[in-house]
Each structure stands twice: as structure tokens, then as C-alpha cells.
Design a protein around this motif. Structure first.
Motif, mmCIF file in Angstrom:
data_model
loop_
_atom_site.group_PDB
_atom_site.id
_atom_site.type_symbol
_atom_site.label_atom_id
_atom_site.label_comp_id
_atom_site.label_asym_id
_atom_site.label_seq_id
_atom_site.Cartn_x
_atom_site.Cartn_y
_atom_site.Cartn_z
ATOM 1 N N ALA A 40 112.613 10.161 5.834
ATOM 2 C CA ALA A 40 113.091 8.820 5.485
ATOM 3 C C ALA A 40 112.495 7.771 6.421
ATOM 4 C CB ALA A 40 114.618 8.784 5.543
ATOM 5 N N ARG A 41 112.385 8.151 7.703
ATOM 6 C CA ARG A 41 111.776 7.232 8.662
ATOM 7 C C ARG A 41 110.367 6.817 8.224
ATOM 8 N NH1 ARG A 41 113.625 6.702 14.064
ATOM 9 N NH2 ARG A 41 115.873 6.793 13.830
ATOM 10 N N GLY A 42 109.679 7.752 7.643
ATOM 11 C CA GLY A 42 108.318 7.466 7.210
ATOM 12 C C GLY A 42 108.276 6.583 5.981
ATOM 13 N N PHE A 43 109.191 6.873 5.034
ATOM 14 C CA PHE A 43 109.146 6.139 3.769
ATOM 15 C C PHE A 43 109.824 4.781 3.858
ATOM 16 C CE2 PHE A 43 108.157 10.338 2.098
ATOM 17 C CZ PHE A 43 107.180 10.034 1.168
ATOM 18 N N TRP A 44 110.779 4.664 4.802
ATOM 19 C CA TRP A 44 111.450 3.368 4.992
ATOM 20 C C TRP A 44 111.168 2.877 6.410
ATOM 21 C CZ3 TRP A 44 113.658 7.146 1.936
ATOM 22 C CH2 TRP A 44 114.116 6.774 0.669
ATOM 23 N N PRO A 45 109.955 2.504 6.690
ATOM 24 C CA PRO A 45 109.589 2.217 8.088
ATOM 25 C C PRO A 45 110.399 1.080 8.701
ATOM 26 C CG PRO A 45 107.789 1.667 6.580
ATOM 27 C CD PRO A 45 108.850 2.299 5.761
ATOM 28 N N GLU A 46 110.592 0.003 7.981
ATOM 29 C CA GLU A 46 111.323 -1.136 8.545
ATOM 30 C C GLU A 46 112.653 -1.301 7.847
ATOM 31 O OE1 GLU A 46 109.917 -2.666 11.087
ATOM 32 O OE2 GLU A 46 108.023 -1.578 10.872
ATOM 33 N N GLY A 47 113.186 -0.232 7.306
ATOM 34 C CA GLY A 47 114.435 -0.334 6.574
ATOM 35 C C GLY A 47 114.233 -0.633 5.110
ATOM 36 N N SER A 48 112.970 -0.890 4.697
ATOM 37 C CA SER A 48 112.722 -1.100 3.275
ATOM 38 C C SER A 48 111.712 -0.064 2.786
ATOM 39 C CB SER A 48 112.191 -2.514 3.024
ATOM 40 O OG SER A 48 110.981 -2.654 3.732
#
Lengths: 548, 334
Positions: A40-48
Motif C-alpha cells: 500500500a505504501r508503494g501504491f499510495w505514496p502520498e496518501g493518494s
């Protein structure tokens, strides 16, 4: 529904579901959740949600090089390991000769050796100053492939060997009597019958090679990286989580596909029938196979021998000084605590981790060995094989970023590392215990229950007497694997509380002859401990151990 | 001599002697059964003939040529096991055609031969089936067709029918007898089942603890068992010696001189015209006859039969006749 009532009354089914809930919860909390969090960290780098960045990663030239090297090294290592291992599997599982059990145990040792130790041992062997230095292999891709082969020969030998034992030799004798020469028997009867075993072994070896971490990290240097070390590099050095996530996703997809394929092949094979047939003594015609086996054993032992030799010298001086130094923190305080603390730490963690994975793994093995489970048990089996292929680095890093806040704040918990290692060892426990439970004829359980034994009683009187060896073997196996675990642990171990593999990795990264000598001595201690555990386990003679 | 000649053959496993100085001939065109209980060494003998066990001493010859240096696949024999050992990854036709393919026969020749063999064993139309879908009897038929495919000089059959259930076994034994004769095969059969041996073979050798204790035509062996153990193994119900045997001899065959005798169950029959007198101890009705246990005056408790409908209540006194074609003299071994 007369007569079928006993098979699955509602209460029984409810009990099964409750039982399944325990390992499932553990898998979700301590595997899927951390891995998911990492992705998830990778796919939502800045929370989006930004999948574009992930796709962009796959277009980088460096990533292409990494992918190509991963594929190339894994394919060549798998190919060589199968080719080298097949004759050994024959010699160790279809012939009876003095010392066979010892050789069987020796062959298994590399598989449970800590990856860091193997990397160090190989470098010691082929370094310019080492015994094979003149070959100029140091820092080459060939050396990495050789180390991967070294690791995985035992997987081929155990898996194909266990399979080979179940093939009735009379089938080959029938072919020979019909006029087939030994070569024709091999080609037209033996190999087709072995094929599922070979495919199964090859896919697992490929899996291990493609996700190997310690070996490539210690031997590849800056020149060679595979997906696993690249994930490590991206997360720890470059803090590029999108890149790491992209590679992790790719890895998971490939691995799930491979596991599905290998499960399919496995399903098509007949259940293991324990034949008590007399295994023949070798004849003169078997001499080449025995020579080959001896050569392989030498190949497997050589890096370890050079490791032992290196541990006994510092500069030009021979002696036990490196071992005595293990009680210190090394030259210029390379470590925060003495190396011996690392050993004690490792033993304690391995004990907890192996008990954890045995508990969870035997529940899973029990559930998947129930007959007539069909699709559900197949799914369960596959689910618990996932940790086998998912990058330990991803698991370790996932632990770090997801289990650090309520409700699950385990960052400072002593259980963090044991739990991570238990997840890594889990598939091996399931694979060791499952086949043994499956080999019990279900009619024995039915007979026991018709004589008035309740479910618990059946378990204690029918399953346990057959399975206790496998359980003990699985415990030892998990203990050995956990002792050497490096991928996940390297993220989770703190410098003031390291495990022995972490200590070794730290020592070889530091300058100084004393530190290097200590690393060698610590590697010998670690290798000896794991080997001792494996020898003990080997005495239990569980055929499914180390086979896939 | 043409055919197989085994002389003074010994096979050892470590310190145990599995085959102990055995002599055995299988003349070309004959079917010889080696009959013995399990563990007597008969399968080891068969495996040694096939070249799968190395003899400690003695020789195995075929048409006079010593086979000691000839590996299994060059002996020109064929071996058929109890459970067929079909190649599961090949279909029926490919299994039967396997030895033909080894000999590089053309596809057309192979096809014709396989058709013919499947017809011979009564499996027309089974060519495309996978072994996994066959019944036990069908599997054995396929195994037999495969073994016959290249006209082996010698067919070796290891308990070929033992894994089948009784009815099927009897039917297939008859078929096996006819198929072997139709193919003109020379065959050696090992079995623990005397009925199988009698149904299939024309010569027989009885084996016990590694040794051949008796050999000959079926009739010779049947009429003159070598000893009491052999008689019982061949299916005789009782062996009598001493005074009881003498009493029987005086009544049934006064001209003979034997001191011990083996009796089939049907040798003694409840018969108002019989010479012996007896008391019925036990009676059990079976579909064909009544099986009785008789306390025969002067000879003791012996099994016998009575025709259905005969009055043989327990305790009744009856007269009993002896059918001399159903007894066999045996050497008195005390």
C-alpha cells in the motif's frame, strides 16, 4: 441423510472452522497485513492512489537488468541443481550402502545453513587469496549461481528422492525384461514417472533462487542484484517505496502462479504408498552414480571446509583466537554487544519461533490432510505456502511499518522477530507434517470412532502415534531455519539485541582481520549448531522433511 | 536340451539362503508352475532367471547357453507381475506396443500386432483406454498382452492371478491356459495357489524353504506327493500314518504297501454299502454336499462328505466308503 451423518455433522464443521481460525488469524495479522501494508505504501505514496509511479518503475533500465539477472540466475541454478541432484537422489533413495544415512544428512545441511554463512563461505573459497582463487570466480555471476546450486541440491535430492522411493522398481524390471536397456528404462519408464516430482522440485528451487537474499547480497556486491536485494536496496538505501512495492507485486504475482502450477502437478500424483521393498546394494553398474554422488558431497563440503580453516587463522597465526574473540565486541567495537550474546539471542528466538510455527503449522497440516476437503483445503494449503515465495525482505519491512502502532504495536516486543521467523518457517512445517497425516488411511479413524473414540481420542490414538516423528522433525527443521533466517530479521533486529546471522553480516561489513576472523568463527558456530539440529532431525527418518 | 535349464542354483541375501541348490527345467513349449508358500524363495528363483538377482552359485541356461553374463534386457524373456506394473503414463495400446517400439517396429506393424494381441486376451476396443480406468482383471490381461508382444523365448509369470478375486481368478486361469497354448509360449509361473498352478501349468515343481521338494507332471505330483507337508500344501485334507493308515489300507487297498496316506475331503463318503463304520461328529451343509467330520472306527476323526439329503445327524452311526482315486500314498516320515 442416513449413513452420511458422521462425516460432517454441523458441530464437527463448526469445530473445524474454529480450529482453522487460529492459523488464519495469524496469517492475516502477521503476513498478509504487513505485506499488504508494504504494498500500500508503494501504491499510495502520498496518501493518494498513484499506480502510475509503480508502472514507471518497471520501465527503468536498472530494473530491467535486475529482472533479467533474477530470471537468468534462477533458471540456470534450477537447471544445474536438477541435473546435478537427480543421480544423487537415485543413489541416496534407491540404493543401500554403508554410510548412506550420513551422506543423506550431509546433503541436507546446506539447505538450512544460514544464507549469510553460505555467502561468506563461498567468498572465502573463491576469493583471490582462497583455495580456488586462481579460477577468478570472485564477484562473478557464475559464483552466485554455484552458491544457489549449493543451497538447492538438497531440495532436489529430497523431493525427487522421496518420489523415487514410491515408484515400484518392478515396473522398471518389467520394462527391462521386455527388452529395454538401462538407458531406455530410464527414458521411457523412470523419467515419465518421476516427472511430477521433478517439476515440483524445480518449481520450488526456482522459487528459492528467484527470492534468495543473503547469498546475492553477500556475493553480488555492487554488480549483481536480484529482485530481492533490489527491494532491500530501494527500501533501506534509497527510500524508494514505490519502486520496492512494484517489484514486490511483480514477485508475488509470479510466485502465486508458480505455486498454483506446482500444486496442480502435485495433485495429479498418487498418494504416497510406503513400500517396504528391499533396497538393493549397489552393483558395479552403479559406480558412476556413486562417484557422482561423492563429487557432489565434496562440492557441498568444500565451502564449509574452507570456512573452518579460515576461522582457525588470523593473518599467519593459527589457533582458536577467533573463537575466543566471540566473547568480545570485536575490533574497534564493531558490535554493540559480544557475539556470544547474538548466539544466545538466536537460540532463544529460534525456540519460540519454532514452537509457534509448529503449533500453527500442525493445525494447518491437520486441516489440509482431512480427506474430502476439496477446494477449501486446496485453497488453505496454497495460502499457507505463500510465505515460501514472498520476499522475506518485504515481510520484514512490512512488519516494521505496520506493526508499529496500536492496536498492534509490537515494535519493542520480544515476540516481533520470533513471529516473523515463524511465518517464514510455517510452509516447511506444513509440508513436513501434512504428507505424513495424509498417509494415514482414513478408515482407521473411522474404525476408531465407530469403536467409541471421540475426535480428540482419535487424534491421540490414530494420528499422533504415526505423526509424532514428523512433528518433532518439523520442530527441529523450523528451529534450524529460524536460526539462519536473515531476510526478515535484518530489518527487525536491533543492534543492541542482534541474532547471530545479523552479527556475522555486520562483522564482514567492518574492516579488520579480527572482525573477519570473528565472522568466520561465528559462521562455523552457527553452521555447526544448525547441522547438529539437522543430524538429530535426520535420525527421525521422516521422508517428507525437506521435500516439497 | 531346448528351453530353460536351471542347475544347482543358489541365491543368497546376506546370510539368508533364499534359493538353495535348485534344479529346474522348463522344456520349450511347456508351462511349468513353481508352487510354494510365501517366503519359500520362488519369486527369487524367478527373478534370478530374469536376471534381476545375481546367483551365488549354479547356472541358468537357455537352449544350452549360459546366461550368467547376459543382462535382463538381452535375455529375450518377458516378465509379468502380480499387479501388472502397467506404465501409467501410456495408454493400453502403447503399453502393449512398448516392447515393439523398443525393437523399432514400424507403426503399421505395431498397430496390427497390438490389435491381434488385444483380441487374443479378449480386450478388443480397449486400445485408447488409460490403465487407471481398467479393472484388476483387465490390467492383468493388458500385462499379459504386453508380455506376449515380442514372442518371448520364455514368459515369466509372478503370481499373475493372485491379486484378483476368486471368481475372476478361476475364469482368467482358464483363459491364461488357453492363451499360452494358442501363443505356443514357454512359460514359468510361480504361485502359492495350487488351483492356479493346476489350472494353468502342465508341469509343476513344489518349493519349500528354498528347495524344490518335488517336480513332475501335474498328475505325477498329484498322485504321489513327496511327503505329508507337500500333500497338505497341494490341498489334501488329511495325512494319516501308523495304525490308522494301516487299517485304511487293509480295508481299501489290501494289495498296496504304503504306510502313510493323504486323503482328500471327498475320499470318505457316507454310503450304506461302505466297508467302514463311523459316528458322525459334525455336519455342515454346503451348496453341493454335506461336509461331515467322522469318527471312523479304527482310524480316528477324519473329514468326509455326504450327498445332500442323507441323514447325518450328529451322533448317528453310518457306513462309509473310500474312493481310492482320491487318496494318495505318501512316504511315511514318522
Amino acid at each position: 441423510m442416513i449413513g452420511l451423518g458422521w462425516a460432517s455433522p454441523p458441530a464437527h464443521r463448526l469445530g473445524t472452522a474454529a480450529l482453522a481460525a487460529v492459523p488464519l488469524a495469524a496469517l492475516v495479522l502477521f503476513f498478509l497485513y504487513p505485506v499488504g501494508g508494504m504494498l500500500a505504501r508503494g501504491f499510495w505514496p502520498e496518501g493518494s492512489f498513484a499506480p502510475g509511479e509503480v508502472l514507471e518503475v518497471l520501465g527503468r533500465p536498472r530494473v530491467h537488468r535486475v529482472l533479467w539477472f533474477t530470471l537468468w540466475s534462477a533458471v540456470s541454478a534450477t537447471f544445474v541443481a536438477v541435473l546435478v541432484g537427480l543421480p544423487v537422489a537415485f543413489a541416496l533413495h534407491r540404493l543401500l550402502f554403508p554410510g548412506r544415512d550420513l551422506v543423506r544428512a550431509l546433503v541436507v545441511v546446506p539447505f538450512v545453513l544460514p544464507t549469510v554463512v553460505v555467502g561468506v563461505a563461498f567468498r572465502q573459497l573463491i576469493a583471490p587469496s582462497g583455495p580456488l582463487g586462481s579460477l577468478g570466480l570472485d564477484g562473478t555471476a557464475i559464483a552466485i549461481v554455484a552458491a544457489l546450486v549449493f543451497f538447492n541440491i538438497s531440495v532436489v535430492v529430497r523431493t525427487v528422492g522421496a518420489f523415487w522411493e514410491t515408484i515400484d522398481p518392478r515396473r522398471e524390471e518389467a520394462a527391462a525384461a521386455l527388452g529395454a536397456s538401462p538407458w531406455q528404462v530410464l527414458r521411457t519408464v523412470t523419467l515419465p514417472a518421476l516427472l511430477p516430482g521433478i517439476v515440483s522440485a524445480a518449481s520450488v528451487v526456482f522459487l528459492f533462487c528467484a527470492t534468495s537474499f543473503g547469498v546475492v547480497l553477500t556475493m553480488g556486491g555492487l554488480r549483481y542484484a536480484n529482485v530481492e536485494t533490489e527491494i532491500y536496496l530501494l527500501t533501506t538505501q534509497e527510500l524508494d517505496l514505490s519502486g520496492a512495492a512494484a517489484l514486490s507485486v511483480l514477485q508475488v504475482l509470479v510466485i502465486v502462479a508458480l505455486l498454483a502450477l506446482s500444486a496442480r502437478v502435485r495433485r495429479s500424483t498418487a498418494p504416497v504408498d510406503r513400500s517396504t521393498r528391499r533396497v538393493p546394494r549397489p552393483r558395479r553398474a552403479h559406480l558412476p552414480v556413486l562417484l557422482w554422488t561423492a563429487t557432489v558431497v565434496v562440492f557441498l563440503m568444500a565451502p564449509l571446509a574452507s570456512l573452518v580453516i579460515a576461522s582457525l587463522r588470523r593473518g599467519e597465526r593459527w589457533g582458536l583466537q577467533n573463537y575466543r574473540a566471540l566473547g568480545t565486541t570485536g575490533e574497534r567495537n564493531a558490535l554493540l554487544v559480544p557475539a556470544t550474546d547474538g548466539l544466545l539471542n538466536s537460540l532463544g528466538i529460534a525456540l519460540v519461533a519454532s514452537l509457534l510455527s509448529l503449533t500453527l503449522g500442525s493445525i494447518v497440516a491437520f486441516l489440509v490432510s482431512r480427506p474430502a476437503g476439496g477446494r477449501t483445503t486446496g485453497l488453505l494449503d496454497g495460502l499457507f505456502m505463500l510465505p515460501l515465495g514472498v520476499s522475506a525482505v518485504t515481510v520484514g519491512f512490512g512488519f516494521l511499518i505496520t506493526l508499529d502502532r496500536p492496536p498492534l504495536d509490537l515494535r519493542s516486543s520480544a515476540l516481533l522477530i520470533p513471529i516473523a521467523q515463524a511465518m517464514v518457517a510455517l510452509p516447511l512445517v506444513v509440508r513436513t507434517v501434512g504428507p505424513v497425516l495424509r498417509s494415514i488411511d482414513d478408515r482407521q479413524r473411522q474404525a476408531a470412532s465407530s469403536l467409541g473414540a471421540g475426535p480428540m481420542r482419535v487424534l491421540l490414538t490414530v494420528d499422533l502415534p504415526v505423526a509424532w516423528r514428523a512433528l518433532l522433525a518439523a520442530l527441529g527443521f523450523a528451529f534450524a531455519v529460524s536460526l539462519g533466517e536473515f531476510g526478515a530479521t535484518s530489518f527487525l533486529a536491533r543492534d543492541d539485541n542482534p541474532t547471530l546471522p545479523v552479527v556475522i553480516y555486520r562483522l564482514i561489513g567492518q574492516p579488520g582481520a579480527e572482525n573477519f576472523g570473528m565472522a568466520m568463527a561465528a559462521s562455523v558456530v552457527l553452521a555447526t549448531t544448525t547441522a547438529a539440529v539437522m543430524f538429530a532431525v535426520q535420525r527421525l527418518r521422516v521422508g517428507s522433511m525437506g521435500a516439497f | 536340451m531346448t528351453g530353460l535349464g536351471v542347475s544347482d542354483l543358489t541365491v543368497r541375501f546376506g546370510s539368508t539362503v533364499a534359493v538353495d541348490h535348485v534344479d529346474l527345467d522348463v522344456p520349450a513349449g511347456s508351462v511349468v508352475a513353481v508352487l510354494g508358500p510365501s517366503g519359500c524363495g520362488k519369486s527369487t528363483l524367478l527373478r534370478a532367471v530374469a536376471g534381476l538377482e545375481v546367483p551365488a552359485s549354479g547356472s541358468i541356461r537357455y537352449d544350452g547357453r549360459d546366461l550368467a553374463g547376459t543382462p535382463t534386457h538381452k535375455r529375450g524373456f518377458a516378465l509379468m507381475f502380480q499387479d501388472g506394473q502397467l506404465f501409467e503414463h501410456l495408454d493400453v495400446a502403447a503399453n502393449v506396443g512398448y516392447p515393439l517400439r523398443l525393437r523399432h517396429q514400424s507403426k503399421a506393424v505395431r498397430h496390427r500386432r497390438v490389435e491381434g494381441l488385444l483380441a487374443l486376451v479378449g480386450l478388443e476396443g480397449y486400445a485408447d483406454r488409460s490403465p487407471g480406468t481398467l479393472s484388476g482383471g483387465e490390467r492383468q490381461r493388458v500385462a499379459l498382452a504386453r508380455a506376449l508382444a515380442v514372442d518371448p523365448r520364455l514368459l515369466l509369470l509372478d503370481e499373475p492371478l493372485s491379486a484378483l478375486d476368486r471368481g475372476l481368478r478361476e475364469r482368467l486361469a482358464g483363459d491364461l491356459h488357453d492363451i499360452l497354448r494358442a501363443a505356443g509360449a514357454t512359460a514359468m509361473l510361480v504361485t502359492h495357489d495350487q488351483e492356479e498352478a493346476f489350472a494353468v501349468a502342465d508341469r509343476m515343481a513344489v518349493m519349500r524353504e528354498g528347495r524344490i521338494v518335488q517336480g513332475g507332471t501335474l498328475d505325477e505330483v498329484w498322485r504321489g506327493p513327496a511327503d505329508g507337508w507337500t500333500a497338505q500344501f497341494l490341498g489334501y485334507a488329511t495325512v494319516l500314518g501308523g495304525a490308522a493308515a494301516r487299517r485304511l489300507r487293509e480295508l481299501a487297498a489290501p494289495t498296496e504297501t504304503w504306510e502313510a496316506v493323504a486323503l482328500r475331503r471327498s475320499a470318505l463318503r457316507v454310503d450304506p454299502a461302505g466297508l467302514l463304520t463311523a459316528r458322525v461328529e459334525e455336519a455342515r451343509v454346503t451348496p453341493d454336499q454335506i461336509r461331515v467330520q467322522l469318527d471312523v472306527d479304527g482310524a480316528g476323526s477324519l473329514p468326509g462328505v455326504a450327498d445332500p439329503g442323507t441323514d447325518v445327524r450328529v451322533g448317528a452311526h453310518v457306513r462309509v466308503s473310500i474312493d481310492t482315486s482320491r487318496i494318495a500314498p505318501v512316504p511315511d516320515d514318522g
